[in-house]
Every structure is written in structure tokens, then in C-alpha cells.
Motif scaffolding. Structure first.
Motif, short mmCIF file in Angstrom:
data_model
loop_
_atom_site.label_atom_id
_atom_site.label_comp_id
_atom_site.label_asym_id
_atom_site.label_seq_id
_atom_site.Cartn_x
_atom_site.Cartn_y
_atom_site.Cartn_z
N PRO A 159 0.81 -1.22 0.00
CA PRO A 159 0.00 0.00 0.00
C PRO A 159 0.84 1.27 0.00
CG PRO A 159 -0.95 -1.60 1.49
CD PRO A 159 0.37 -2.16 1.07
N SER A 160 1.89 1.30 0.83
CA SER A 160 2.75 2.49 0.87
C SER A 160 3.56 2.63 -0.41
CB SER A 160 3.70 2.42 2.08
OG SER A 160 2.98 2.52 3.28
N LEU A 161 4.04 1.51 -0.95
CA LEU A 161 4.80 1.56 -2.21
C LEU A 161 3.93 2.09 -3.34
CD1 LEU A 161 7.19 0.89 -4.09
CD2 LEU A 161 6.21 -1.41 -4.30
N LEU A 162 2.74 1.54 -3.49
CA LEU A 162 1.87 1.95 -4.60
C LEU A 162 1.46 3.41 -4.46
CD1 LEU A 162 -0.34 -1.26 -4.95
CD2 LEU A 162 1.58 -0.53 -6.38
N ARG A 163 1.26 3.87 -3.24
CA ARG A 163 0.92 5.28 -3.02
C ARG A 163 2.09 6.18 -3.41
NH1 ARG A 163 -1.21 4.54 1.43
NH2 ARG A 163 0.60 4.82 2.78
N ALA A 164 3.31 5.77 -3.04
CA ALA A 164 4.49 6.57 -3.38
C ALA A 164 4.69 6.62 -4.89
CB ALA A 164 5.73 6.00 -2.70
N VAL A 165 4.50 5.48 -5.56
CA VAL A 165 4.66 5.43 -7.02
C VAL A 165 3.60 6.29 -7.70
CG1 VAL A 165 4.44 3.90 -9.02
CG2 VAL A 165 5.81 3.19 -7.05
N LYS A 166 2.37 6.20 -7.21
CA LYS A 166 1.28 6.99 -7.79
C LYS A 166 1.54 8.48 -7.63
CE LYS A 166 -3.74 7.64 -7.63
NZ LYS A 166 -5.01 7.21 -6.98
N ASP A 167 1.97 8.88 -6.43
CA ASP A 167 2.24 10.30 -6.17
C ASP A 167 3.40 10.79 -7.03
OD1 ASP A 167 0.21 10.27 -4.33
OD2 ASP A 167 1.52 10.21 -2.58
N GLU A 168 4.45 10.00 -7.13
CA GLU A 168 5.62 10.41 -7.87
C GLU A 168 5.31 10.52 -9.37
OE1 GLU A 168 9.66 11.59 -8.22
OE2 GLU A 168 8.26 11.44 -6.53
N GLY A 169 4.53 9.59 -9.88
CA GLY A 169 4.18 9.60 -11.29
C GLY A 169 2.94 10.43 -11.60
N GLN A 170 2.40 11.07 -10.55
CA GLN A 170 1.18 11.88 -10.70
C GLN A 170 0.06 11.08 -11.35
OE1 GLN A 170 2.52 15.44 -12.73
NE2 GLN A 170 3.35 16.30 -10.84
N ASN A 216 16.47 14.31 -9.59
CA ASN A 216 15.19 14.66 -8.98
C ASN A 216 14.25 13.46 -8.84
OD1 ASN A 216 15.76 17.48 -8.71
ND2 ASN A 216 15.38 17.69 -10.92
N GLY A 217 14.77 12.24 -9.12
CA GLY A 217 13.96 11.04 -9.00
C GLY A 217 13.88 10.55 -7.57
N LEU A 218 13.20 9.41 -7.40
CA LEU A 218 12.89 8.89 -6.06
C LEU A 218 13.36 7.45 -5.91
CD1 LEU A 218 11.22 9.56 -3.40
CD2 LEU A 218 9.35 8.28 -4.49
N ALA A 219 13.99 7.15 -4.77
CA ALA A 219 14.29 5.77 -4.39
C ALA A 219 13.37 5.38 -3.24
CB ALA A 219 15.75 5.64 -3.96
N VAL A 220 12.82 4.17 -3.31
CA VAL A 220 11.94 3.66 -2.27
C VAL A 220 12.60 2.40 -1.72
CG1 VAL A 220 9.63 2.83 -1.70
CG2 VAL A 220 9.93 4.54 -3.53
N VAL A 221 13.04 2.47 -0.47
CA VAL A 221 13.81 1.38 0.15
C VAL A 221 13.11 0.93 1.42
CG1 VAL A 221 16.04 0.71 1.13
CG2 VAL A 221 15.96 2.37 -0.75
N SER A 222 12.82 -0.36 1.52
CA SER A 222 12.23 -0.87 2.76
C SER A 222 13.16 -1.87 3.41
CB SER A 222 10.87 -1.52 2.49
OG SER A 222 11.01 -2.84 2.01
N THR A 223 13.02 -1.98 4.73
CA THR A 223 13.81 -2.92 5.51
C THR A 223 13.12 -3.10 6.86
OG1 THR A 223 16.07 -3.41 6.30
CG2 THR A 223 15.29 -1.16 6.60
N PRO A 224 13.31 -4.23 7.53
CA PRO A 224 12.71 -4.38 8.86
C PRO A 224 13.10 -3.23 9.79
CG PRO A 224 13.47 -6.50 8.09
CD PRO A 224 13.95 -5.49 7.08
N TYR A 225 12.12 -2.77 10.56
CA TYR A 225 12.31 -1.63 11.47
C TYR A 225 12.95 -2.09 12.77
CZ TYR A 225 11.12 1.81 15.02
OH TYR A 225 11.18 2.70 16.06
N HIS A 226 13.92 -1.30 13.23
CA HIS A 226 14.50 -1.51 14.55
C HIS A 226 14.54 -0.18 15.29
CE1 HIS A 226 15.98 -5.06 12.38
NE2 HIS A 226 15.92 -5.65 13.56
N GLY A 227 14.04 -0.20 16.50
CA GLY A 227 14.05 0.98 17.37
C GLY A 227 14.20 0.53 18.80
#
Length: 208
Positions: free
Chosen positions: A24-35, A130-141
């Protein structure tokens, strides 16, 4: 037959359980970036092509690489117009071969790489200006790590007995530092899966 030297994939194009909260977050980012319009995307660490297949089904053109021969073999069954997946890795001169892209994605990959700075450089080189990289990884805090320790889940979480499993464990601070050091101008971190302090993964949106 799966090599003992690679992360193996046995199914053709199937999404993993982690995609339930990543997509869901990936598709939203791609949609926003590609308008909202179809665009060109590079998938660094495309695995069995499952995410690439979703993106192509939405009209995008996707090029991807993965070092897993079994992953690329599994992806071969979903070949279609607008989809090109090959064996390759972040340690190869990918930008020289494939050029640059408005969007480059890399989902649940950076935790597996031995040389994260080489990975980040390859990622940066693939992204057009001016392009976008989308990188995911397990969260640690801190709070999540405390909960893991108190509940006795550390061994399961850190997967020491998983061949070709996670070898780097990233926090928002260290992932942001890696991407900024590589040359990205800004990094936005989103936490996904569960409530934010106990998130399963995080997604970095890095602007070149």
C-alpha cells in the motif's frame, strides 16, 4: 535446484506476507511520484518478480535484477510486455547497463547485503536527477528491541540460523545516514505494519 550460495525462491511470482503492509505504501508513493500516470521503475533485488508483476499490471514499465537465479527463474513464468528481469546485483555496474529511472525500488534487500555503501551507490546511480528511491527494511528501534528482549523473541527476530538471511539491522537513523551519505538530498521514513513504535518494517523515500 536451489544453490546453497543464494537466497532461494520456489514459487512463481507469489507475494510474501510482508507485502501486505509494504505494497500500500509503495503503490501510493509510485502513484504520487508519477502523478497517477504510468512510469518507468527499476526493481533492485526483484526476487521472484512478484512486486514487479503488480506494478506492470498497473501500467508501469519495470526493469529488475536479483542475484538469485532461482528467483529469476521463478519470475520467468510472468514475462509480459513492459517487464524485464535479469540476474544481477547491486555490486554490478547497473546504471551503465540499464540507464537511470524516475523511480527505483528495493524492498527488504538492504538487510541482506554485505556492503551497504556499495548498494547505496548503485541505488543512487540508478535514480535519475530529482527522481525517487523507495527502500524498505525491517524496522529496529529502542522500544521494539526492548519488547523483543522482554518477550524472549530476540533469537527468532534476528534469524541467526537463516542461511542468507538478515546480516544488517537498520534503524531510521542509520538507514537515513546511509542514503544521505550516498548523495540523496532528503530522506523521509515511514513505518508500516503494527503501531509505529513496534512497526514491522520501515520505508525510506529518498530524493536525489
Amino acid at each position: 535446484m536451489q544453490s546453497r550460495k543464494e537466497y532461494g525462491y520456489n514459487s512463481s511470482g507469489e507475494l510474501g506476507h510482508h507485502h501486505d503492509y509494504l505494497l500500500p505504501s509503495l503503490l501510493r508513493a509510485v502513484k504520487d511520484e508519477g502523478q497517477g500516470r504510468p512510469t518507468r521503475i527499476f526493481d533492485l533485488g526483484c526476487g521472484n518478480g512478484s512486486v514487479a508483476g503488480v506494478l506492470v499490471s498497473k501500467g508501469h514499465q519495470v526493469v529488475g535484477v536479483d542475484p538469485s537465479e532461482s528467483g529469476i527463474a521463478a519470475a520467468a513464468g510472468r514475462r509480459s510486455e513492459g517487464l524485464r528481469l535479469e540476474v544481477g546485483s547491486a555490486y554490478d555496474p547497473l546504471a551503465e547497463k540499464f540507464g537511470t529511472f524516475p523511480i527505483v525500488i528495493s524492498l527488504e534487500v538492504v538487510e541482506h547485503v554485505y556492503s551497504p555503501r556499495e548498494f547505496a551507490k548503485s541505488l543512487f546511480d540508478l535514480v535519475q536527477e530529482n527522481g525517487l528511491a523507495v527502500v524498505s527494511t525491517p524496522y529496529h528501534g529502542y522500544l521494539k528491541n526492548l519488547v523483543l528482549a522482554l518477550t524472549g523473541a530476540m533469537d527468532r527476530h534476528f534469524t541467526a540460523l537463516w542461511d542468507h538471511g538478515h546480516i544488517k539491522f537498520w534503524s531510521p537513523r542509520t538507514l537515513s545516514a546511509l542514503l544521505l551519505e550516498a548523495g540523496f538530498k532528503s530522506v523521509e521514513i515511514q513505518r508500516v505494519g503494527r503501531v509505529p513504535p513496534l512497526a514491522k518494517s520501515m520505508i525510506a523515500l529518498a530524493r536525489k
